[in-house]
Motif scaffolding. Sequence first.
Motif, PDB file in Angstrom:
ATOM      1  N   PRO A 122       0.834  -1.198   0.000  1.00  0.00           N
ATOM      2  CA  PRO A 122       0.000   0.000   0.000  1.00  0.00           C
ATOM      3  C   PRO A 122       0.872   1.252   0.000  1.00  0.00           C
ATOM      4  CG  PRO A 122      -0.826  -1.591   1.579  1.00  0.00           C
ATOM      5  CD  PRO A 122       0.502  -2.108   1.104  1.00  0.00           C
ATOM      6  N   HIS A 123       0.502   2.217  -0.833  1.00  0.00           N
ATOM      7  CA  HIS A 123       1.416   3.312  -1.145  1.00  0.00           C
ATOM      8  C   HIS A 123       0.943   4.678  -0.645  1.00  0.00           C
ATOM      9  CE1 HIS A 123       3.446   6.233  -3.849  1.00  0.00           C
ATOM     10  NE2 HIS A 123       4.432   5.355  -3.871  1.00  0.00           N
ATOM     11  N   THR A 124      -0.141   5.210  -1.229  1.00  0.00           N
ATOM     12  CA  THR A 124      -0.633   6.546  -0.872  1.00  0.00           C
ATOM     13  C   THR A 124      -2.129   6.473  -0.583  1.00  0.00           C
ATOM     14  OG1 THR A 124       1.053   7.668  -2.192  1.00  0.00           O
ATOM     15  CG2 THR A 124      -0.917   8.927  -1.674  1.00  0.00           C
ATOM     16  N   LEU A 125      -2.547   7.116   0.504  1.00  0.00           N
ATOM     17  CA  LEU A 125      -3.935   7.114   0.951  1.00  0.00           C
ATOM     18  C   LEU A 125      -4.576   8.483   0.728  1.00  0.00           C
ATOM     19  CD1 LEU A 125      -3.418   5.592   4.544  1.00  0.00           C
ATOM     20  CD2 LEU A 125      -3.390   4.381   2.363  1.00  0.00           C
ATOM     21  N   VAL A 126      -5.896   8.478   0.508  1.00  0.00           N
ATOM     22  CA  VAL A 126      -6.654   9.719   0.412  1.00  0.00           C
ATOM     23  C   VAL A 126      -8.025   9.481   1.023  1.00  0.00           C
ATOM     24  CG1 VAL A 126      -7.541   9.253  -1.917  1.00  0.00           C
ATOM     25  CG2 VAL A 126      -7.315  11.613  -1.129  1.00  0.00           C
ATOM     26  N   LEU A 127      -8.556  10.490   1.708  1.00  0.00           N
ATOM     27  CA  LEU A 127      -9.809  10.348   2.453  1.00  0.00           C
ATOM     28  C   LEU A 127     -10.996  10.834   1.639  1.00  0.00           C
ATOM     29  CD1 LEU A 127     -11.067   9.675   5.274  1.00  0.00           C
ATOM     30  CD2 LEU A 127     -10.779  12.118   5.811  1.00  0.00           C
ATOM     31  N   ALA A 128     -12.050  10.006   1.568  1.00  0.00           N
ATOM     32  CA  ALA A 128     -13.292  10.383   0.899  1.00  0.00           C
ATOM     33  C   ALA A 128     -14.220  11.083   1.882  1.00  0.00           C
ATOM     34  CB  ALA A 128     -13.972   9.144   0.320  1.00  0.00           C
ATOM     35  N   SER A 129     -15.190  11.810   1.349  1.00  0.00           N
ATOM     36  CA  SER A 129     -16.107  12.578   2.193  1.00  0.00           C
ATOM     37  C   SER A 129     -16.965  11.695   3.087  1.00  0.00           C
ATOM     38  CB  SER A 129     -17.002  13.467   1.324  1.00  0.00           C
ATOM     39  OG  SER A 129     -17.770  12.684   0.425  1.00  0.00           O
ATOM     40  N   ASN A 130     -17.174  10.439   2.695  1.00  0.00           N
ATOM     41  CA  ASN A 130     -17.976   9.518   3.505  1.00  0.00           C
ATOM     42  C   ASN A 130     -17.143   8.736   4.517  1.00  0.00           C
ATOM     43  OD1 ASN A 130     -16.598   7.726   1.901  1.00  0.00           O
ATOM     44  ND2 ASN A 130     -18.399   6.618   1.168  1.00  0.00           N
ATOM     45  N   GLY A 131     -15.840   9.068   4.597  1.00  0.00           N
ATOM     46  CA  GLY A 131     -14.958   8.399   5.544  1.00  0.00           C
ATOM     47  C   GLY A 131     -14.185   7.234   4.987  1.00  0.00           C
ATOM     48  N   ASP A 132     -14.528   6.784   3.781  1.00  0.00           N
ATOM     49  CA  ASP A 132     -13.763   5.710   3.149  1.00  0.00           C
ATOM     50  C   ASP A 132     -12.354   6.192   2.811  1.00  0.00           C
ATOM     51  OD1 ASP A 132     -15.920   4.045   3.303  1.00  0.00           O
ATOM     52  OD2 ASP A 132     -16.389   4.055   1.157  1.00  0.00           O
ATOM     53  N   VAL A 137      -1.525   0.940  -4.755  1.00  0.00           N
ATOM     54  CA  VAL A 137      -0.570  -0.127  -4.435  1.00  0.00           C
ATOM     55  C   VAL A 137       0.405  -0.152  -5.609  1.00  0.00           C
ATOM     56  CG1 VAL A 137      -0.269  -2.582  -3.958  1.00  0.00           C
ATOM     57  CG2 VAL A 137      -2.344  -1.420  -3.184  1.00  0.00           C
ATOM     58  N   GLN A 138       1.599   0.381  -5.400  1.00  0.00           N
ATOM     59  CA  GLN A 138       2.494   0.642  -6.543  1.00  0.00           C
ATOM     60  C   GLN A 138       3.008  -0.633  -7.221  1.00  0.00           C
ATOM     61  OE1 GLN A 138       6.430   3.264  -7.820  1.00  0.00           O
ATOM     62  NE2 GLN A 138       6.127   2.780  -5.687  1.00  0.00           N
ATOM     63  N   SER A 139       3.834  -1.395  -6.549  1.00  0.00           N
ATOM     64  CA  SER A 139       4.425  -2.580  -7.190  1.00  0.00           C
ATOM     65  C   SER A 139       3.384  -3.657  -7.465  1.00  0.00           C
ATOM     66  CB  SER A 139       5.549  -3.146  -6.320  1.00  0.00           C
ATOM     67  OG  SER A 139       6.607  -2.209  -6.205  1.00  0.00           O
ATOM     68  N   SER A 163       2.559  -0.769 -14.412  1.00  0.00           N
ATOM     69  CA  SER A 163       1.812   0.491 -14.453  1.00  0.00           C
ATOM     70  C   SER A 163       2.118   1.370 -13.244  1.00  0.00           C
ATOM     71  CB  SER A 163       0.316   0.215 -14.542  1.00  0.00           C
ATOM     72  OG  SER A 163      -0.126  -0.554 -13.440  1.00  0.00           O
ATOM     73  N   ARG A 164       2.376   0.799 -12.103  1.00  0.00           N
ATOM     74  CA  ARG A 164       2.816   1.475 -10.887  1.00  0.00           C
ATOM     75  C   ARG A 164       1.858   2.590 -10.435  1.00  0.00           C
ATOM     76  NH1 ARG A 164       9.035   3.048 -11.281  1.00  0.00           N
ATOM     77  NH2 ARG A 164       8.639   3.449  -9.061  1.00  0.00           N
ATOM     78  N   PHE A 178      -5.720   8.649 -10.447  1.00  0.00           N
ATOM     79  CA  PHE A 178      -4.383   8.308  -9.982  1.00  0.00           C
ATOM     80  C   PHE A 178      -3.386   8.325 -11.141  1.00  0.00           C
ATOM     81  CE2 PHE A 178      -6.614   4.410 -11.054  1.00  0.00           C
ATOM     82  CZ  PHE A 178      -5.686   3.660 -11.757  1.00  0.00           C
ATOM     83  N   ASN A 179      -2.135   8.563 -10.782  1.00  0.00           N
ATOM     84  CA  ASN A 179      -1.028   8.477 -11.740  1.00  0.00           C
ATOM     85  C   ASN A 179      -0.650   7.023 -11.961  1.00  0.00           C
ATOM     86  OD1 ASN A 179      -0.019  10.870  -9.562  1.00  0.00           O
ATOM     87  ND2 ASN A 179      -0.171  11.506 -11.689  1.00  0.00           N
TER      88      ASN A 179
END
Length: 324
Positions: A122-132, A137-139, A163-164, A178-179
């Motif tokens: 697991p690589h980078t996290l972001v928070l949704a408005s509903n709490g999710d 997951v890069q590699s 794709s990373r 996402f990138n």
Amino acid sequence: MKRIALLSIFFAAIAASAQTTVGIREWTVPWEDTRPRDPAVDRDGNVWFVGQTGHYIAKVDPASGKFQRFELDEGTGPHNLIVGADGAIWFAGNRKGYIGRLDPKSGAIRKFPMPDSAAGDPHTLVLASNGDIWFTVQSGSFVGRLAPKSGAVRLVKVPTAGSRPYGIILDATGRPWFNEFGRNFLGTIDPNTMKLEEHPLPEGARGRRIALGRDGAIWYVDYARGRLARFDPKTRKVEEWLTPGGKGSLPYAMSVDDRGRMWLVESGPQPNRLVGFDPASKEFFAIGNVPSGGSTVRHMVFDAKRRELWFGTDANTIGRARVP
């Protein structure tokens, strides 16, 4: 691919247009060579961050300069954290295949393992408005969603090898973008159907971090080609601007402020440079050197309440820039 508009800007012209100097302050992290990174600001103004090579979560009070450290298991390699809707600190256990929840009062940690062993980083996290919590997951080549209340994790496989999936943001509808750092594509997922869509970018592009414009456009830094770029989800059109440091500038961390202006860090120059871009004028308007040099600034967030940008550096500091 739809028509790509390339706005070529010479280095001298960019440098001349960047008139505003950005003041930056840094706090030296007391644990040496631990790669402090990916900060987030809680409701009280404390700045939380991970020690990627030191295997810890920590916070600093900017007013007092006091640090507090929370230990993780050896080898966890935490990569990123966010402040959750519940005030807890959620982090990516990058080398152990889980997302963790730290209770900032008790120090207790709960682990949410990935349901597929192939999603081991697991690589980078972001928070949704509903709490999710959405995450990359890069590699392992996945994008996922964690529902904190139930603990359920759903994964979407990005099928192309290498794709990373890297940086991630949510648009105004709650849709993740996402990138794909390993190739010249942006990805997005329908949160209702979990269907993946991919959009081609200019040949050779390598988007690393990503931000949402005020008009709903998707902005990203092109690490490989030294550019800041804007992708229009409606027209699929891409606009690009060469950064002040040029092709070898290696733009990495990026964020957007409360006026819709884009901020990025050129990690190629030493010292690293914080650069501001105004989409309204389509000009770079600010440049500031990172006092410690930075070595590499990898991620950056904007605290709208205090109008501050926060970042960690490989020079073992946590940095703050107050935007003009």
